[in-house]
Scaffold this active site. Structure first.
Site: not given
Ligand code: DGL
Length: 272
Positions: A12-13, A75, A152, A185, A187
């Site tokens: 993931d990012s 992600c 975050e 997402c 997150h």
């Molecule tokens: N976790 C990423 C997603 O599922 C989003 C976070 C980011 O923007 O890097 O899209």
């Protein structure tokens, strides 16, 4: 002699993909996970397709070079914008997050109208709209660019987050009447409670579906095909975490996503 363990790379990012790892851990006994959060280059959701694909491919190659026999792209942004590039760059099976969650939404939650909350890049790609169309779901996509920074920051139960959710959901519900809200997402599962509460406040009866469980099920099916059950150890799954920025922050915030302490995080440099 102990049988070699199936090694699964999860990418993931940032921390969000840890919600997928959390769902995976009890699902594939004996597997060893390598989790990479590209925290130095987050957020992906505000970047161009070319940049997202470059970052995601570098991250995928790192995991495969370190022994991953399959990859879970935990992600949505990387899945929406770079799944073909990632699959072409590595010689192992790759599971993304979008198809499994849309399939889950299409299977009997009652109703066919869904609202997808996601990053700007994911919404602009219309990857969810396309997947929903394939599954005969009517989708409205809503970009929520402020949610990743709030998560975050650890601002989950926070008045600012509630205000932001109120604005996003009021705007979205003015254009649709969903029976389900897809958290597009990784997150966003951390915000499931506040989102649910805000939907109620705004008189929506929509239920919430997140990508973690559905993606973990899809990954488990691929893992079983790679590794016959007889060779899967009975020992609990294990994991190692890698991050491209502050390992202290990763261990501290990441433990909320994973639902357990993260004893050690390795700092790596994937370049700029
Ligand atoms: N976790 C990423 C997603 O599922 C989003 C976070 C980011 O923007 O890097 O899209």
């Amino acid at each position: 002699m102990t049988a070699p363990r199936l090694t699964i790379g999860v990418f993931d990012s940032g921390f969000g993909g840890l919600t997928v790892l959390r769902a995976l851990l009890p699902l594939i006994p004996g597997a060893h996970y390598l989790y990479l959060g590209d925290t130095a280059r987050l957020p992906y959701g505000a970047k161009s397709q070319t940049t997202i694909a470059r970052y995601a491919v570098e991250s995928a190659r790192f995991l495969v070079d370190h022994g991953a026999q399959m990859l879970v792209i935990a992600c949505n942004t990387a899945t929406a914008l770079a799944l073909p590039e990632i699959s072409a760059a590595v010689p192992v099976p790759v599971v993304g997050v979008i198809e499994p969650v849309v399939e889950a939404a299409s299977m009997g939650r009652g109703g066919t109208e869904v609202l997808v909350l996601a990053t700007q890049a994911t919404v602009q790609s219309h990857a969810y709209l396309d997947a929903c169309n394939r599954h005969e779901l009517q989708a409205t996509e809503k970009a929520c660019p402020l949610l990743v920074p709030l998560v975050e920051e650890g601002w989950i139960d926070h008045p600012v987050t509630r205000d932001v959710l109120r604005i996003y959901l009021t705007e979205a519900l003015a254009t649709c009447n969903p029976t389900a809200v897809l958290l597009g997402c990784t997150h966003y599962p951390l915000l499931a409670g506040p989102i649910e509460q805000m939907l109620k406040e705004l008189n929506s009866a929509a239920g919430i579906i997140d990508s973690a469980q559905a993606t973990a099920q899809a990954a488990a099916a691929v893992a079983k095909a790679l590794d016959p059950p007889s060779s899967l150890a009975n020992a609990p799954a294990t994991f190692e975490c890698y991050a491209t920025d502050s390992v202290e922050k990763f261990a501290r915030l990441g433990s909320h996503f994973l639902g357990q302490p993260i004893p050690e995080v390795h700092l790596i440099d994937l370049g700029g």
